[in-house]
Scaffold this active site. Structure first.
Site, PDB file in Angstrom:
ATOM      1  N   ASP A  46      -9.801 -42.994  -2.623  1.00  0.00           N
ATOM      2  CA  ASP A  46     -11.212 -43.337  -2.479  1.00  0.00           C
ATOM      3  C   ASP A  46     -11.908 -42.487  -1.413  1.00  0.00           C
ATOM      4  OD1 ASP A  46      -9.961 -44.353  -0.293  1.00  0.00           O
ATOM      5  OD2 ASP A  46     -10.923 -46.326  -0.353  1.00  0.00           O
ATOM      6  N   HIS A 252      -4.816 -12.997   3.251  1.00  0.00           N
ATOM      7  CA  HIS A 252      -5.455 -14.303   3.296  1.00  0.00           C
ATOM      8  C   HIS A 252      -4.537 -15.352   3.916  1.00  0.00           C
ATOM      9  CE1 HIS A 252      -8.531 -13.255  -0.111  1.00  0.00           C
ATOM     10  NE2 HIS A 252      -8.795 -12.667   1.041  1.00  0.00           N
ATOM     11  N   ASP A 269      -9.774 -13.814  11.339  1.00  0.00           N
ATOM     12  CA  ASP A 269     -10.871 -13.643  10.384  1.00  0.00           C
ATOM     13  C   ASP A 269     -11.445 -15.040  10.174  1.00  0.00           C
ATOM     14  OD1 ASP A 269     -12.546 -13.282   8.199  1.00  0.00           O
ATOM     15  OD2 ASP A 269     -11.184 -11.946   7.139  1.00  0.00           O
ATOM     16  N   ASP A 280     -19.208 -13.808   8.724  1.00  0.00           N
ATOM     17  CA  ASP A 280     -17.857 -13.343   8.372  1.00  0.00           C
ATOM     18  C   ASP A 280     -17.445 -12.278   9.376  1.00  0.00           C
ATOM     19  OD1 ASP A 280     -15.491 -12.823   7.102  1.00  0.00           O
ATOM     20  OD2 ASP A 280     -16.359 -12.068   5.244  1.00  0.00           O
ATOM     21  N   HIS A 363      -7.651  -3.293   0.196  1.00  0.00           N
ATOM     22  CA  HIS A 363      -8.901  -3.968  -0.164  1.00  0.00           C
ATOM     23  C   HIS A 363     -10.083  -3.031   0.058  1.00  0.00           C
ATOM     24  CE1 HIS A 363      -9.993  -4.679   4.089  1.00  0.00           C
ATOM     25  NE2 HIS A 363      -8.716  -5.008   4.282  1.00  0.00           N
ATOM     26  N   HIS A 367     -18.233  -6.510   1.197  1.00  0.00           N
ATOM     27  CA  HIS A 367     -18.697  -7.334   0.081  1.00  0.00           C
ATOM     28  C   HIS A 367     -20.051  -7.903   0.454  1.00  0.00           C
ATOM     29  CE1 HIS A 367     -17.622 -10.884   2.507  1.00  0.00           C
ATOM     30  NE2 HIS A 367     -16.440 -10.317   2.709  1.00  0.00           N
ATOM     31  N   HIS A 374     -18.465 -14.537  -0.053  1.00  0.00           N
ATOM     32  CA  HIS A 374     -18.464 -13.443  -1.019  1.00  0.00           C
ATOM     33  C   HIS A 374     -19.649 -13.715  -1.920  1.00  0.00           C
ATOM     34  CE1 HIS A 374     -14.411 -11.437  -0.409  1.00  0.00           C
ATOM     35  NE2 HIS A 374     -14.416 -12.423   0.476  1.00  0.00           N
ATOM     36  N   GLU A 406     -15.584  -3.881   6.778  1.00  0.00           N
ATOM     37  CA  GLU A 406     -14.311  -4.417   7.253  1.00  0.00           C
ATOM     38  C   GLU A 406     -13.088  -3.595   6.833  1.00  0.00           C
ATOM     39  OE1 GLU A 406     -12.992  -7.977   5.126  1.00  0.00           O
ATOM     40  OE2 GLU A 406     -14.902  -8.022   4.087  1.00  0.00           O
ATOM     41  N   TYR A 410      -2.504  -2.256   7.365  1.00  0.00           N
ATOM     42  CA  TYR A 410      -1.462  -3.290   7.323  1.00  0.00           C
ATOM     43  C   TYR A 410      -0.124  -2.587   7.106  1.00  0.00           C
ATOM     44  CZ  TYR A 410      -5.904  -5.483   6.326  1.00  0.00           C
ATOM     45  OH  TYR A 410      -7.230  -5.849   6.371  1.00  0.00           O
ATOM     46  N   ARG A 427      -7.552  -5.581  11.282  1.00  0.00           N
ATOM     47  CA  ARG A 427      -8.808  -5.523  10.531  1.00  0.00           C
ATOM     48  C   ARG A 427      -9.941  -5.759  11.520  1.00  0.00           C
ATOM     49  NH1 ARG A 427      -7.483  -8.626   6.845  1.00  0.00           N
ATOM     50  NH2 ARG A 427      -8.449 -10.640   7.330  1.00  0.00           N
ATOM     51  N   GLU A 429     -14.124  -6.483  11.339  1.00  0.00           N
ATOM     52  CA  GLU A 429     -15.176  -6.816  10.370  1.00  0.00           C
ATOM     53  C   GLU A 429     -16.442  -7.278  11.076  1.00  0.00           C
ATOM     54  OE1 GLU A 429     -15.724  -9.705   6.445  1.00  0.00           O
ATOM     55  OE2 GLU A 429     -14.189 -10.156   7.947  1.00  0.00           O
TER      56      GLU A 429
END
Length: 465
Positions: A46, A252, A269, A280, A363, A367, A374, A406, A410, A427, A429
């Site tokens: 609930d 991620h 991040d 971001d 990547h 974006h 995004h 960004e 890695y 990274r 950004e």
């Protein structure tokens, strides 16, 4: 029960957006547009997840209550309502549990609609509104429930065909029109995004200041979330990434229970959502406050790549241009450090042509950013001719578009990579709005130069008793 203390923000802004969309519908041949807000979602038994409105709906209304629809009638005559809201009716008992609800009459006045109805009336009113309309516009594939309602409304109109009433002959996806509107940010939106970025930058500074070896990732995440709410943001814009050591090589990675080690980097991040708009930001810094030599080498390469992308971000260039600029710097750095062996690739052009960098940078460099982290909007120009390979050209950047910048590297442990760089993930950004002459960074209230990061972290340590 009294209404909220703060009145709805910038009602004129939302009314103007509805008028623009109505004008676009009329120019496209008319019809009726329907946009539904997001449904409430059960978390367990609930308990619901914290409610978050649909971005398209909010863009046109500023209205944050669930169980709501907006209808824009491009067929309405001058004496008829063209902008209609359907929302929950007033219910004193429900407000005892959930708090204030506007109800149709108050919402109509507060949010600048021509008319408003109880959402309980929508299955009666929609068939009437779309009868004899040439087209019905809505967001395709938004939800199966909405698709079912659309079919029901159309069937209700078709049942009147013997009376000479016709259902819309065209169903039109509203998404491209709204995406193109949302892609260009007005001053109202930029002001909110700037404030969101300032709050997020403060959270990153706090995380750098309190960071110590021996802490856990989730402890740093708690500092971020505390600052978001303390400064008035509604919460995080996305799941916060707080990654220590090798975890930073997982793009991620969610904040977990890993312990920060003395000789490792921490990649954060994380950013807040404020009044429906996302920020971001990513920063990478040493847990002990001092970059090691190999960490500093790679950090400076990524920072140089970001600067190359920033310098390229301006009106008239393709969306891909900042990415290309960053990739060239990263590829050169991978060659200079020996992470990519010169025995195999003699030049940066070879590295780029064979995408050898993609093993360490997988990547894109940015974006769209806005109501969604995004954000919506095409990255390629759907109205342009395709090239010889069948691809559409990249979209051209223009003033008032907002995007992230960004780049990253890695470096996972591997036999063919120098050991000094193993398990380093970096990274950097920032959020940018394209201006008439270049771009403005909204998120530079947090240090980005390695020396400045070290100075901030050193000052926080010496300030402690």
């Amino acid at each position: 029960m009294n209404p909220p203390t703060d009145p709805p923000l910038a009602v004129a802004v939302y009314r103007e957006r509805r008028e623009r969309l109505l004008a676009a519908l009329r120019a496209a041949g008319g019809g009726v547009a329907v946009v539904r807000t997001a449904p409430e979602l059960a978390r367990n038994r609930d308990t619901d997840y914290p409610y978050r409105h649909d971005s398209y709906f909010y863009y046109l209304t500023g209205f944050t209550e669930p169980q709501a629809f907006i209808v824009l009638d491009a067929e309405a005559r001058d004496d008829e309502p063209a902008s209609l809201l359907f929302c929950r009716p007033k219910n004193a008992e429900r407000e005892t549990w959930e708090g204030f609800h506007f109800g149709p009459e108050a919402a109509r006045d507060a949010f600048g609609f021509d008319a408003a109805f109880s959402v309980d009336e929508i299955d009666t009113e929609l068939p009437r509104l779309i009868a004899d309309a040439p087209a019905l516009h809505y967001l395709f594939a938004q939800s199966g429930e909405l698709d079912g309602k659309i079919r029901g409304w159309l069937d209700a109109v078709r049942s009147q065909s013997r009376s000479g009433i016709a259902a819309p002959v065209a169903l039109v996806d509203l998404t491209p029109k709204l995406d193109d509107m949302r892609l260009f940010k007005d001053p109202h939106e930029v002001a909110i995004m700037r404030r969101a970025a300032q709050i997020s930058a403060e959270a990153h500074r706090r995380a750098m200041s309190v960071c110590r070896p021996g802490m856990t990732e989730y402890e740093l995440e708690a500092e971020l979330l505390y600052t978001f709410r303390r400064r008035g943001a509604q919460g995080p814009a996305y799941g916060s990434i707080v990654a220590a050591g090798a975890n930073a090589c997982v793009l991620h990675y969610p904040a977990g229970n890993a312990v920060l080690r003395d000789d490792e980097l921490v990649l954060i991040d994380a950013a807040c959502e404020l009044d429906g708009y996302a920020s971001d930001i990513t920063r990478t810094f040493p847990a002990n406050g001092r970059f090691s030599s190999p960490q500093r080498e790679l950090y400076d390469i990524v920072l140089a790549a970001q600067q190359a992308a920033i310098d390229t971000t301006r009106p008239g260039v393709s969306f891909e241009a900042p990415h290309d600029a960053a990739v060239r710097v990263l590829a050169q750095g991978l060659l200079d450090t020996g992470i990519i062996a010169r025995e195999r690739f003699s030049s940066v052009d070879d590295v780029i042509a064979e995408r050898a960098y993609a093993r360490f940078y997988m990547h894109r460099t940015g974006h769209w950013l806005g109501m969604d982290v995004h954000d919506c909007g095409d990255y390629r120009d759907r109205g342009a001719p395709r090239d010889a390979q069948g691809a559409l050209p990249w979209r051209t950047l223009a003033a008032s578009m907002t995007l992230t910048i960004e780049p990253g590297l890695y470096i996972r442990a591997a036999e063919d990579v120098p050991e000094r760089y193993w398990d380093i993930g970096i990274r950097i950004e920032d959020d940018a709005v394209v201006t008439e002459t270049g771009c403005e960074l909204l998120s530079r209230d947090v240090p980005v130069q390695a020396d400045e990061i070290e100075a901030l972290m050193l000052a926080s340590r010496t300030a402690q008793p």
